[in-house]
Design a protein around this motif. Structure first.
Motif, PDB file in Angstrom:
ATOM      1  N   ILE A  79       0.869  -1.176   0.000  1.00  0.00           N
ATOM      2  CA  ILE A  79       0.000   0.000   0.000  1.00  0.00           C
ATOM      3  C   ILE A  79       0.908   1.228   0.000  1.00  0.00           C
ATOM      4  O   ILE A  79       1.738   1.381   0.892  1.00  0.00           O
ATOM      5  CB  ILE A  79      -0.914   0.013   1.239  1.00  0.00           C
ATOM      6  CG1 ILE A  79      -1.804  -1.227   1.244  1.00  0.00           C
ATOM      7  CG2 ILE A  79      -1.740   1.296   1.279  1.00  0.00           C
ATOM      8  CD1 ILE A  79      -2.607  -1.395   2.525  1.00  0.00           C
ATOM      9  N   PRO A  80       0.763   2.108  -0.980  1.00  0.00           N
ATOM     10  CA  PRO A  80       1.646   3.284  -1.031  1.00  0.00           C
ATOM     11  C   PRO A  80       1.432   4.214   0.165  1.00  0.00           C
ATOM     12  O   PRO A  80       0.298   4.551   0.500  1.00  0.00           O
ATOM     13  CB  PRO A  80       1.236   3.994  -2.328  1.00  0.00           C
ATOM     14  CG  PRO A  80       0.424   3.017  -3.097  1.00  0.00           C
ATOM     15  CD  PRO A  80      -0.156   2.059  -2.107  1.00  0.00           C
ATOM     16  N   SER A  81       2.521   4.610   0.782  1.00  0.00           N
ATOM     17  CA  SER A  81       2.408   5.533   1.917  1.00  0.00           C
ATOM     18  C   SER A  81       1.889   6.892   1.462  1.00  0.00           C
ATOM     19  O   SER A  81       1.329   7.637   2.261  1.00  0.00           O
ATOM     20  CB  SER A  81       3.748   5.681   2.627  1.00  0.00           C
ATOM     21  OG  SER A  81       4.711   6.195   1.751  1.00  0.00           O
ATOM     22  N   SER A  82       2.022   7.201   0.186  1.00  0.00           N
ATOM     23  CA  SER A  82       1.546   8.485  -0.342  1.00  0.00           C
ATOM     24  C   SER A  82       0.026   8.619  -0.262  1.00  0.00           C
ATOM     25  O   SER A  82      -0.498   9.732  -0.362  1.00  0.00           O
ATOM     26  CB  SER A  82       2.015   8.681  -1.780  1.00  0.00           C
ATOM     27  OG  SER A  82       1.532   7.637  -2.609  1.00  0.00           O
ATOM     28  N   LEU A  83      -0.697   7.519  -0.036  1.00  0.00           N
ATOM     29  CA  LEU A  83      -2.152   7.625   0.154  1.00  0.00           C
ATOM     30  C   LEU A  83      -2.471   8.486   1.368  1.00  0.00           C
ATOM     31  O   LEU A  83      -3.539   9.078   1.445  1.00  0.00           O
ATOM     32  CB  LEU A  83      -2.777   6.239   0.312  1.00  0.00           C
ATOM     33  CG  LEU A  83      -2.835   5.364  -0.934  1.00  0.00           C
ATOM     34  CD1 LEU A  83      -3.450   4.008  -0.605  1.00  0.00           C
ATOM     35  CD2 LEU A  83      -3.604   6.035  -2.049  1.00  0.00           C
ATOM     36  N   GLY A  84      -1.545   8.578   2.302  1.00  0.00           N
ATOM     37  CA  GLY A  84      -1.731   9.423   3.478  1.00  0.00           C
ATOM     38  C   GLY A  84      -1.819  10.900   3.152  1.00  0.00           C
ATOM     39  O   GLY A  84      -2.228  11.699   3.984  1.00  0.00           O
ATOM     40  N   ASN A  85      -1.475  11.271   1.922  1.00  0.00           N
ATOM     41  CA  ASN A  85      -1.559  12.671   1.490  1.00  0.00           C
ATOM     42  C   ASN A  85      -2.946  13.045   0.995  1.00  0.00           C
ATOM     43  O   ASN A  85      -3.200  14.211   0.708  1.00  0.00           O
ATOM     44  CB  ASN A  85      -0.542  12.947   0.379  1.00  0.00           C
ATOM     45  CG  ASN A  85       0.875  12.792   0.863  1.00  0.00           C
ATOM     46  OD1 ASN A  85       1.185  13.068   2.020  1.00  0.00           O
ATOM     47  ND2 ASN A  85       1.748  12.331  -0.011  1.00  0.00           N
ATOM     48  N   LEU A  86      -3.827  12.081   0.868  1.00  0.00           N
ATOM     49  CA  LEU A  86      -5.182  12.335   0.368  1.00  0.00           C
ATOM     50  C   LEU A  86      -6.058  12.807   1.526  1.00  0.00           C
ATOM     51  O   LEU A  86      -6.839  12.071   2.098  1.00  0.00           O
ATOM     52  CB  LEU A  86      -5.748  11.075  -0.288  1.00  0.00           C
ATOM     53  CG  LEU A  86      -4.934  10.523  -1.445  1.00  0.00           C
ATOM     54  CD1 LEU A  86      -5.503   9.194  -1.913  1.00  0.00           C
ATOM     55  CD2 LEU A  86      -4.892  11.527  -2.593  1.00  0.00           C
TER      56      LEU A  86
END
Length: 75
Positions: free
Chosen positions: A11-18
Motif C-alpha cells: 500500500i503506497p504511503s503516499s495515500l496518506g496525502n489524500l
C-alpha cells in the motif's frame, strides 16, 4: 473503490496525502507488506477495508487513533 482487482505490492504511503479521502476500500486483493502509518494522516477517513490481503505486522498506532476518536467505522 479498488477492491477485488488483483492489486499486488504494498500500500503506497503516499495515500496518506489524500486529506479529503473518506473511504479506502482495498479488500480482497493481493496486497502485501505493512500497513503504512501515513494512513493515519487522513483525518476524514470513515471506512478502511483491508481484509482479504496478505498484509503483515500490526495496525499502526496512527490508524488506531482514528478509531479512538470515532473517525473510522470499519477496519
Amino acid at each position: 473503490m479498488l477492491f477485488e482487482n488483483n492489486l499486488t505490492g504494498s500500500i503506497p504511503s503516499s495515500l496518506g496525502n489524500l486529506k479529503s479521502l473518506m473511504n479506502l476500500e482495498l479488500q480482497k486483493n493481493a496486497l502485501s507488506g505493512a500497513i503504512p502509518a501515513s494512513l493515519g494522516n487522513i483525518k476524514t477517513l470513515q471506512f478502511l477495508r483491508l481484509n482479504g490481503n496478505m498484509l503483515t505486522g500490526k495496525l499502526p498506532q496512527e490508524i488506531l487513533s482514528l478509531v479512538a476518536v470515532g473517525n473510522l467505522s470499519e477496519l
